[in-house]
Design a protein around this motif. Structure first.
Motif, mmCIF file in Angstrom:
data_model
loop_
_atom_site.group_PDB
_atom_site.id
_atom_site.type_symbol
_atom_site.label_atom_id
_atom_site.label_comp_id
_atom_site.label_asym_id
_atom_site.label_seq_id
_atom_site.Cartn_x
_atom_site.Cartn_y
_atom_site.Cartn_z
ATOM 1 N N GLY A 276 -13.936 -14.499 53.013
ATOM 2 C CA GLY A 276 -14.385 -14.517 54.586
ATOM 3 C C GLY A 276 -13.423 -13.722 55.457
ATOM 4 O O GLY A 276 -13.696 -13.045 56.335
ATOM 5 N N LEU B 64 -8.062 -11.307 64.186
ATOM 6 C CA LEU B 64 -8.831 -12.658 63.578
ATOM 7 C C LEU B 64 -8.670 -12.788 62.156
ATOM 8 O O LEU B 64 -8.239 -14.023 61.612
ATOM 9 C CB LEU B 64 -10.369 -12.810 64.240
ATOM 10 N N LEU C 237 -8.117 -24.667 61.321
ATOM 11 C CA LEU C 237 -8.941 -23.394 61.928
ATOM 12 C C LEU C 237 -10.245 -23.197 61.111
ATOM 13 O O LEU C 237 -11.402 -23.062 61.815
ATOM 14 C CB LEU C 237 -8.134 -22.179 62.278
ATOM 15 N N ASP C 238 -9.996 -22.743 59.953
ATOM 16 C CA ASP C 238 -11.138 -22.243 59.203
ATOM 17 C C ASP C 238 -12.220 -23.306 58.757
ATOM 18 O O ASP C 238 -13.306 -23.062 58.817
ATOM 19 C CB ASP C 238 -10.588 -21.686 57.787
ATOM 20 N N ALA D 195 -14.156 -23.377 61.888
ATOM 21 C CA ALA D 195 -15.069 -22.054 61.973
ATOM 22 C C ALA D 195 -16.086 -22.356 61.081
ATOM 23 O O ALA D 195 -17.361 -22.001 61.650
ATOM 24 C CB ALA D 195 -14.131 -20.880 61.583
ATOM 25 N N VAL E 80 -6.848 -15.796 60.704
ATOM 26 C CA VAL E 80 -7.436 -16.859 59.716
ATOM 27 C C VAL E 80 -6.753 -16.788 58.327
ATOM 28 O O VAL E 80 -6.295 -17.919 57.641
ATOM 29 C CB VAL E 80 -8.832 -16.295 59.578
#
Ligand code: ZN
Ligand code: ZN
Lengths: 210, 218
Positions: free
Chosen positions: B88, B100, B153-154, B157, B104
């Motif tokens: 990703g 970004l 965060l991920d 997401a 990430v």
């Protein structure tokens, strides 16, 4: 120095002292001006502080944050355009979708850390700040303060905000995704929650005692 | 000259600072509660090292499936693929979203590893009774406390991506088992950090001479 007999001496409250929660050093408490903090001389942790804001300002901030919280949830977060179809997505509908599509545990964490916990935090702040303003001790104050202490590390609106930005970028090949008012609302909410967290809970305990 | 070691510590004086409300209590009985908030008073968090290790080991074990299992399965036209966290990041980088991609990568790969490593280091040094750089180790602990939740965060997401793709009927995206494992790693590491008691860092005997070069904080 350590020959005091702790077994027989009666328990005593020492409001003249502050103990560092990170290194256990004992310090003499002194008066602080607004916006000042007393740091531990041994490890550098904050011992206690006096916020720049007074209780009334904190109340106003909490009310403002609650209004923004409602707006951010009522307004859509993003609009997606693909093949002539426009779809709008709200925070709670996104959480429900995530739940439906096998991210159950993650949806539960998101619902807690972005919706329930911040809402509970703001409601509890409202309650304890009003309790501090009252001349008498309020029932439920102690419980509310404990809840606030437990909730604090689990409120993650700011992380969620960046998470939305990441997912918008990742989706850019599939659809045109535009940020809507709800997203800006969460941005403002992040700022207000950060301002609120500069107010140490210990300051409220002391204020309620006086 | 004032030296840090001249500042008394609570435990030998029979003074306990309440973990919940900060009230200082003298001569508390072994099972006493805080007179102000009712929280149980103890000089150190009970079983801190054991509990912290337990959470940390669980997090270490789950870190493998979190990074090896796909976090996302998707189908676009006739093409099917699975994304792990690393792939990703690579995709973001190829799309030109360098900032970004870096965010990430830092939040989901570097920070969790550094966090677990740092906490393991703190635990080992406490168990060995090390008196090495206590001030710096306490600062490290404060950093761990501060950045803990950013690794979520991920996870957010991916969940958002799955939900939005279905919402807009844009195709097919399903979450992989990796994302649940990853969320568990983050929560477990946060619990491990909360269980650790930084006061233990300072419980090892210190020699005043070694800290003479320390600049006094203002
Ligand atoms: Zn300290
Ligand atoms: Zn207390």
């Amino acid at each position: 120095m350590n020959t005091k007999d702790g077994a027989t001496a009666p328990m005593r409250i020492r409001t003249d002292l502050a103990i560092c929660e990170q290194c256990d050093s004992v310090h003499q408490r002194g008066p602080l001006a607004a916006g000042e903090a007393a740091d531990c001389r041994v490890c550098g942790a904050t011992l206690y502080r006096r916020s720049r804001l007074d209780v009334d300002a904190m109340l106003a901030l909490t009310l403002g944050a609650l209004i923004v919280f409602v707006l951010a949830n009522v307004a859509p977060i993003v609009t997606m355009q693909s093949g002539g179809i426009t779809t709008r997505a709200w925070l709670l509908t996104i959480v429900v979708r995530a739940w439906d599509h096998g991210v159950g545990p993650v949806a539960a964490i998101a619902a807690g850390t972005v919706f329930l916990f911040p809402l509970a935090q703001l409601t509890l702040y409202l309650f304890v700040l009003r309790a501090v303003k009252r001349p008498t001790r309020s029932p439920g104050f102690v419980e509310a303060m404990h809840w606030l202490r437990w909730l604090r590390p689990w409120s993650m609106v700011e992380v969620f905000l960046i998470g939305i930005l990441v997912s918008i970028i990742k989706m850019s090949s599939l659809a045109r995704v535009t940020a809507e008012a709800g997203l800006w609302g969460f941005g403002v909410l992040t700022i207000l929650l950060t301002a609120l967290s500069t107010f140490e809970l210990r300051e409220l305990w002391d204020a309620h005692d006086d | 000259m004032t030296d840090d070691t001249a500042i008394p510590r609570g435990a030998p004086l029979g003074l306990i600072g309440c973990e919940a409300c900060g009230l200082v209590v003298e001569h508390a009985a072994a099972d006493a509660s805080c007179p102000r908030c009712g929280h149980r008073l103890h000089a150190r968090k009970p079983d801190s090292v054991t509990r912290s290790w337990a959470y940390l080991l669980a997090a270490f074990i789950l870190y493998l499936p979190a990074n090896l299992l796909p976090v996302l399965h998707s189908k676009k036209l006739f093409e099917e693929w699975s994304d792990t966290i690393m792939s990703g990041v690579v995709a973001l980088w190829k799309d030109g979203a360098y900032d970004l991609a870096i965010i990430v990568f830092t939040a989901s790969v570097v920070v969790p590893l550094l966090k677990m490593g740092a906490l393991a280091l703190l635990l080992v040094q406490v168990q060995r009774g090390s008196s090495y750089l206590p001030r710096e180790r306490t600062r490290l602990y404060r950093i761990l406390e501060f950045i803990g939740h950013w690794s979520m965060l991920d996870v957010f997401a991916v969940a958002l991506l799955v939900a939005l793709v279905h919402f807009g009927a844009l195709g097919n995206a399903e979450p992989g088992a990796g994302v649940v494992a990853f969320g568990a790693v983050v929560v477990l590491t946060m619990l491990a950090t909360m269980s650790f008691d930084p006061r233990l860092i300072w419980d090892a005997p210190r020699t005043p001479a070694r800290r003479a070069s320390d600049r006094p904080p203002t």
